[in-house]
Design a protein around this motif. Structure first.
Motif, PDB file in Angstrom:
ATOM      1  N   GLU A   1       0.818  -1.212   0.000  1.00 13.09           N
ATOM      2  CA  GLU A   1       0.000   0.000   0.000  1.00 13.09           C
ATOM      3  C   GLU A   1       0.853   1.264   0.000  1.00 13.09           C
ATOM      4  OE1 GLU A   1      -3.471   0.262   2.649  1.00 13.09           O
ATOM      5  OE2 GLU A   1      -3.007  -1.818   3.153  1.00 13.09           O
ATOM      6  N   GLU A   2       0.293   2.303  -0.600  1.00 12.16           N
ATOM      7  CA  GLU A   2       0.937   3.609  -0.581  1.00 12.16           C
ATOM      8  C   GLU A   2       1.088   4.080   0.865  1.00 12.16           C
ATOM      9  OE1 GLU A   2       0.231   8.223  -2.052  1.00 12.16           O
ATOM     10  OE2 GLU A   2      -1.293   6.719  -2.488  1.00 12.16           O
ATOM     11  N   GLY A   3       2.262   4.558   1.194  1.00 12.23           N
ATOM     12  CA  GLY A   3       2.501   5.130   2.508  1.00 12.23           C
ATOM     13  C   GLY A   3       2.979   4.157   3.566  1.00 12.23           C
ATOM     14  N   CYS A   4       2.969   2.867   3.270  1.00 13.03           N
ATOM     15  CA  CYS A   4       3.415   1.876   4.251  1.00 13.03           C
ATOM     16  C   CYS A   4       4.936   1.806   4.234  1.00 13.03           C
ATOM     17  CB  CYS A   4       2.819   0.507   3.952  1.00 13.03           C
ATOM     18  SG  CYS A   4       3.338  -0.758   5.143  1.00 13.03           S
ATOM     19  N   ILE A   5       5.550   2.144   5.344  1.00  8.17           N
ATOM     20  CA  ILE A   5       7.009   2.084   5.488  1.00  8.17           C
ATOM     21  C   ILE A   5       7.409   0.774   6.157  1.00  8.17           C
ATOM     22  CG2 ILE A   5       8.995   3.160   6.611  1.00  8.17           C
ATOM     23  CD1 ILE A   5       7.411   5.846   6.362  1.00  8.17           C
ATOM     24  N   CYS A   6       6.630   0.366   7.149  1.00  7.40           N
ATOM     25  CA  CYS A   6       6.927  -0.851   7.907  1.00  7.40           C
ATOM     26  C   CYS A   6       5.611  -1.466   8.344  1.00  7.40           C
ATOM     27  CB  CYS A   6       7.776  -0.492   9.123  1.00  7.40           C
ATOM     28  SG  CYS A   6       8.112  -1.864  10.244  1.00  7.40           S
ATOM     29  N   TYR A   7       5.507  -2.778   8.207  1.00  3.87           N
ATOM     30  CA  TYR A   7       4.306  -3.503   8.651  1.00  3.87           C
ATOM     31  C   TYR A   7       4.753  -4.889   9.065  1.00  3.87           C
ATOM     32  CZ  TYR A   7      -0.673  -4.774   8.653  1.00  3.87           C
ATOM     33  OH  TYR A   7      -1.952  -5.154   9.015  1.00  3.87           O
ATOM     34  N   ASP A   8       5.125  -5.029  10.324  1.00  2.00           N
ATOM     35  CA  ASP A   8       5.709  -6.260  10.829  1.00  2.00           C
ATOM     36  C   ASP A   8       4.786  -6.910  11.850  1.00  2.00           C
ATOM     37  OD1 ASP A   8       7.965  -5.874   9.274  1.00  2.00           O
ATOM     38  OD2 ASP A   8       9.105  -4.931  10.879  1.00  2.00           O
ATOM     39  N   LEU A   9       4.537  -8.193  11.650  1.00  2.00           N
ATOM     40  CA  LEU A   9       3.699  -8.970  12.551  1.00  2.00           C
ATOM     41  C   LEU A   9       4.589  -9.751  13.515  1.00  2.00           C
ATOM     42  CD1 LEU A   9       0.922 -10.139  13.364  1.00  2.00           C
ATOM     43  CD2 LEU A   9       1.224 -11.845  11.548  1.00  2.00           C
TER      44      LEU A   9
END
Length: 96
Positions: A34-42
């Protein structure tokens, strides 16, 4: 404008851990694109297998809000309805 950090804590019903984990894992590649996602860690708690945590960084709050309206977020909510016993979300700003 400052970047937005999100810390989301998800606690699954102990009988629904595998379902919640699988649905959370589905979110990762879609959200990272997605636009704007820098980090998405589970993450998953080492001592409590029912506790999951997302650590997220977004370019702006507006882009994160767009993410929260995405079809894959709605699909996750529907798939896990009744399987999540607690959900806590903190919007944070990096200060150091």
């Amino acid at each position: 404008m400052s970047k937005l950090t999100i810390v989301a804590n998800i606690h699954a019903d102990p009988s629904q851990i595998d379902l919640v984990k699988a649905e959370l894992e589905k979110l990762v590649p879609l959200t990272r694109a997605e636009e704007g996602c820098i980090c998405y860690d589970l993450h998953r708690d080492n001592e409590d297998p029912a506790h999951f945590m997302f650590f997220e960084i977004w370019e702006t709050r507006a882009l994160w809000q767009t993410h929260m309206q995405a079809p894959h977020i709605a699909a996750y909510a529907q798939a896990t309805d009744g399987a999540v016993v607690d959900f806590r979300l903190n919007e944070m700003t990096n200060i150091s």
